[in-house]
Design a protein around this motif. Sequence first.
Motif, PDB file in Angstrom:
ATOM      1  N   ALA A 178       0.640  -1.231  -0.040  1.00 34.22           N
ATOM      2  CA  ALA A 178      -0.012  -0.067  -0.108  1.00 34.22           C
ATOM      3  C   ALA A 178       0.747   1.257   0.019  1.00 34.22           C
ATOM      4  CB  ALA A 178      -0.939  -0.016   1.135  1.00 34.22           C
ATOM      5  N   SER A 179       2.164   1.116   0.518  1.00 40.94           N
ATOM      6  CA  SER A 179       3.095   2.297   0.644  1.00 40.94           C
ATOM      7  C   SER A 179       3.500   2.531  -0.860  1.00 40.94           C
ATOM      8  CB  SER A 179       4.483   1.907   1.162  1.00 40.94           C
ATOM      9  OG  SER A 179       3.901   2.098   2.794  1.00 40.94           O
ATOM     10  N   CYS A 180       3.366   1.600  -1.625  1.00 41.56           N
ATOM     11  CA  CYS A 180       3.630   1.907  -3.126  1.00 41.56           C
ATOM     12  C   CYS A 180       2.524   2.563  -3.965  1.00 41.56           C
ATOM     13  CB  CYS A 180       3.909   0.614  -3.742  1.00 41.56           C
ATOM     14  SG  CYS A 180       5.574  -0.341  -3.400  1.00 41.56           S
ATOM     15  N   LEU A 181       1.403   2.637  -3.321  1.00 44.25           N
ATOM     16  CA  LEU A 181       0.267   3.438  -3.648  1.00 44.25           C
ATOM     17  C   LEU A 181       0.363   4.839  -3.327  1.00 44.25           C
ATOM     18  CD1 LEU A 181      -2.944   1.067  -2.919  1.00 44.25           C
ATOM     19  CD2 LEU A 181      -1.704   1.557  -4.974  1.00 44.25           C
ATOM     20  N   ILE A 182       0.944   5.005  -2.254  1.00 42.55           N
ATOM     21  CA  ILE A 182       1.259   6.367  -1.607  1.00 42.55           C
ATOM     22  C   ILE A 182       2.412   7.063  -2.442  1.00 42.55           C
ATOM     23  CG2 ILE A 182       1.769   7.908   0.361  1.00 42.55           C
ATOM     24  CD1 ILE A 182      -1.147   6.522   0.212  1.00 42.55           C
ATOM     25  N   MET A 183       3.692   6.405  -2.744  1.00 42.42           N
ATOM     26  CA  MET A 183       4.719   7.186  -3.009  1.00 42.42           C
ATOM     27  C   MET A 183       4.562   7.757  -4.432  1.00 42.42           C
ATOM     28  SD  MET A 183       7.886   6.959  -2.104  1.00 42.42           S
ATOM     29  CE  MET A 183       8.019   5.621  -0.976  1.00 42.42           C
ATOM     30  N   PRO A 184       3.842   7.168  -5.405  1.00 40.01           N
ATOM     31  CA  PRO A 184       3.893   8.137  -6.743  1.00 40.01           C
ATOM     32  C   PRO A 184       3.153   9.299  -6.538  1.00 40.01           C
ATOM     33  CG  PRO A 184       3.220   5.941  -7.281  1.00 40.01           C
ATOM     34  CD  PRO A 184       3.202   5.957  -5.447  1.00 40.01           C
ATOM     35  N   LEU A 185       2.488   9.628  -5.478  1.00 38.06           N
ATOM     36  CA  LEU A 185       1.753  10.982  -4.990  1.00 38.06           C
ATOM     37  C   LEU A 185       2.743  12.109  -4.736  1.00 38.06           C
ATOM     38  CD1 LEU A 185      -1.224   9.510  -2.886  1.00 38.06           C
ATOM     39  CD2 LEU A 185      -0.830  10.032  -5.335  1.00 38.06           C
ATOM     40  N   THR A 186       4.206  11.606  -4.478  1.00 36.56           N
ATOM     41  CA  THR A 186       4.993  12.512  -3.805  1.00 36.56           C
ATOM     42  C   THR A 186       6.185  13.062  -4.736  1.00 36.56           C
ATOM     43  OG1 THR A 186       6.555  10.749  -3.090  1.00 36.56           O
ATOM     44  CG2 THR A 186       4.860  11.315  -1.741  1.00 36.56           C
ATOM     45  N   PHE A 187       6.133  12.471  -6.181  1.00 40.35           N
ATOM     46  CA  PHE A 187       7.142  12.830  -7.119  1.00 40.35           C
ATOM     47  C   PHE A 187       6.616  13.076  -8.490  1.00 40.35           C
ATOM     48  CE2 PHE A 187       7.067   7.992  -7.306  1.00 40.35           C
ATOM     49  CZ  PHE A 187       6.971   7.847  -8.587  1.00 40.35           C
ATOM     50  N   ASN A 188       7.377  14.145  -9.082  1.00 39.15           N
ATOM     51  CA  ASN A 188       7.201  14.362 -10.651  1.00 39.15           C
ATOM     52  C   ASN A 188       5.671  15.148 -10.624  1.00 39.15           C
ATOM     53  OD1 ASN A 188       9.383  13.053 -11.173  1.00 39.15           O
ATOM     54  ND2 ASN A 188       8.331  11.124 -12.153  1.00 39.15           N
ATOM     55  N   ASP A 189       5.074  15.747  -9.640  1.00 46.86           N
ATOM     56  CA  ASP A 189       4.297  16.581  -9.688  1.00 46.86           C
ATOM     57  C   ASP A 189       2.781  16.087 -10.599  1.00 46.86           C
ATOM     58  OD1 ASP A 189       5.814  18.643  -8.238  1.00 46.86           O
ATOM     59  OD2 ASP A 189       6.834  19.214  -9.841  1.00 46.86           O
ATOM     60  N   HIS A 190       2.638  15.108 -10.407  1.00 47.09           N
ATOM     61  CA  HIS A 190       1.424  14.575 -11.000  1.00 47.09           C
ATOM     62  C   HIS A 190       0.580  13.536 -10.298  1.00 47.09           C
ATOM     63  CE1 HIS A 190       2.024  16.567 -14.914  1.00 47.09           C
ATOM     64  NE2 HIS A 190       3.505  16.127 -14.963  1.00 47.09           N
ATOM     65  N   PRO A 191       0.190  14.165  -9.039  1.00 44.69           N
ATOM     66  CA  PRO A 191      -0.275  13.172  -8.174  1.00 44.69           C
ATOM     67  C   PRO A 191      -1.716  12.620  -8.720  1.00 44.69           C
ATOM     68  CG  PRO A 191      -0.428  15.483  -7.275  1.00 44.69           C
ATOM     69  CD  PRO A 191       0.225  15.588  -8.412  1.00 44.69           C
ATOM     70  N   VAL A 192      -2.601  13.322  -9.307  1.00 39.36           N
ATOM     71  CA  VAL A 192      -3.810  13.027  -9.503  1.00 39.36           C
ATOM     72  C   VAL A 192      -3.679  11.909 -10.586  1.00 39.36           C
ATOM     73  CG1 VAL A 192      -5.953  13.391 -10.679  1.00 39.36           C
ATOM     74  CG2 VAL A 192      -5.092  15.050  -8.946  1.00 39.36           C
ATOM     75  N   ALA A 193      -2.911  12.291 -11.763  1.00 39.09           N
ATOM     76  CA  ALA A 193      -2.602  11.242 -12.826  1.00 39.09           C
ATOM     77  C   ALA A 193      -2.128   9.942 -12.391  1.00 39.09           C
ATOM     78  CB  ALA A 193      -1.739  11.550 -13.905  1.00 39.09           C
ATOM     79  N   HIS A 194      -0.918  10.109 -11.283  1.00 35.00           N
ATOM     80  CA  HIS A 194      -0.452   8.896 -10.666  1.00 35.00           C
ATOM     81  C   HIS A 194      -1.451   7.985  -9.860  1.00 35.00           C
ATOM     82  CE1 HIS A 194       3.976  10.503 -10.896  1.00 35.00           C
ATOM     83  NE2 HIS A 194       3.319  10.397 -12.074  1.00 35.00           N
ATOM     84  N   ALA A 195      -2.437   8.710  -9.078  1.00 37.20           N
ATOM     85  CA  ALA A 195      -3.377   8.013  -8.300  1.00 37.20           C
ATOM     86  C   ALA A 195      -4.390   7.187  -9.236  1.00 37.20           C
ATOM     87  CB  ALA A 195      -4.184   8.941  -7.392  1.00 37.20           C
ATOM     88  N   CYS A 251      -4.165  12.677 -21.445  1.00 35.44           N
ATOM     89  CA  CYS A 251      -4.733  14.115 -20.839  1.00 35.44           C
ATOM     90  C   CYS A 251      -3.871  14.823 -19.839  1.00 35.44           C
ATOM     91  CB  CYS A 251      -6.148  13.482 -19.843  1.00 35.44           C
ATOM     92  SG  CYS A 251      -7.279  12.727 -21.105  1.00 35.44           S
ATOM     93  N   THR A 252      -2.622  14.013 -19.601  1.00 31.25           N
ATOM     94  CA  THR A 252      -1.768  14.838 -18.446  1.00 31.25           C
ATOM     95  C   THR A 252      -0.602  15.520 -18.877  1.00 31.25           C
ATOM     96  OG1 THR A 252      -2.546  12.966 -16.893  1.00 31.25           O
ATOM     97  CG2 THR A 252      -0.487  14.077 -16.304  1.00 31.25           C
ATOM     98  N   TYR A 253      -0.039  14.751 -20.081  1.00 31.75           N
ATOM     99  CA  TYR A 253       1.340  15.384 -20.419  1.00 31.75           C
ATOM    100  C   TYR A 253       1.461  16.039 -21.787  1.00 31.75           C
ATOM    101  CZ  TYR A 253       2.500  11.907 -16.790  1.00 31.75           C
ATOM    102  OH  TYR A 253       2.760  11.235 -15.601  1.00 31.75           O
ATOM    103  N   GLY A 254       2.417  16.765 -22.169  1.00 30.01           N
ATOM    104  CA  GLY A 254       2.506  17.567 -23.374  1.00 30.01           C
ATOM    105  C   GLY A 254       2.931  16.524 -24.479  1.00 30.01           C
TER     106      GLY A 254
END
Length: 328
Positions: A178-195, A251-254
């Motif tokens: 479950a920590s691996c679900l949380i970790m992507p929210l903390t890097f590269n400034d795309h928390p919604v897309a990562h979630a 929908c997220t990246y250029g």
Amino acid sequence: MEHQEQLEKETEEAINAINKKTGRNMPQAIATGAVLVILILACLLISIDLFVYLVVLFMVLALWELHVDFATAGLHIPVAVLWVCSAATLLSTYYSERHIVAMTVCVLVSLVVVAIAASAKVTFGSRISLAVADKLSHTDAGARLESSFNHEQGEVSHSRLSHVAVSMFTVLYIPLLASCLIMPLTFNDHPVAHAIMMVFMPALSDTGGLFAGAWLGKHKLSPRISPKKSWEGLAGSILFSMIGSFAVMFCTYGSDVWISRWWVPVVAGFMIGIAGTFGDLCASMLKRDIGIKDMGHLLKGHGGVMDRVDSILLCAPFVCVLLWATGM
């Protein structure tokens, strides 16, 4: 009037046939799925912190289900200690400035604390006994006969080491993954897309596998562990997760990201489809070994929380590493 009755009868027969082939109550499953999607999206749109708290809540419910499931086989896990350790691990992973260090330290401390608590085998109240009795009353007799814990002499007595081993497995299964679900929210400034990638893509993969397996499935993937899984369903899982990953990326990246990393959704599709299916098989093997049909009953049409998040948890570390390594 007769025409309407005939139409209702045909519709009911069609739904029953779909339910039988998929192994689920599809109307209930669709309604529950829609509610979960709305709830998760609402949390993401309001606040990422709220989404983190939602993950913590779901893991707490999942731990209670595992507590009951293992108890049906005579195995004890210290659920109260696991609740505290899981919440501390997930929240520390998100709020700490050094996310990986916080996750690692919390998981290691959790393993030690949970092992000590499991060896003590302390229980509080009779709620677990009532939950186990209710679980067994709704369990198929054939499933109990096939269980590894079925003995002619009745309930087998486990050593303290068995309780400790199962409890430490639970730490690695719930807080760590479950920590691996949380970790992507903390890097590269795309928390919604990562979630969305972490939660909805495995669910979309599961949906693709369900429909492809129901309508096209002929070649069994693992008939002994999960008779309804098929190679066609696996292909559907990969295809749906790949399409969903492309949609999230679009929908997220250029355009610059599209040109240089167009292959990431392809890799993500294969990883999610395969890891998600493997997660379902692992959960099915665990349920078959214990002698139960569903992990719980909290989610109508889906079984328990663990029945819903097993593929998500197994996909989490793979997708997390992919997003981090590619800078997405």
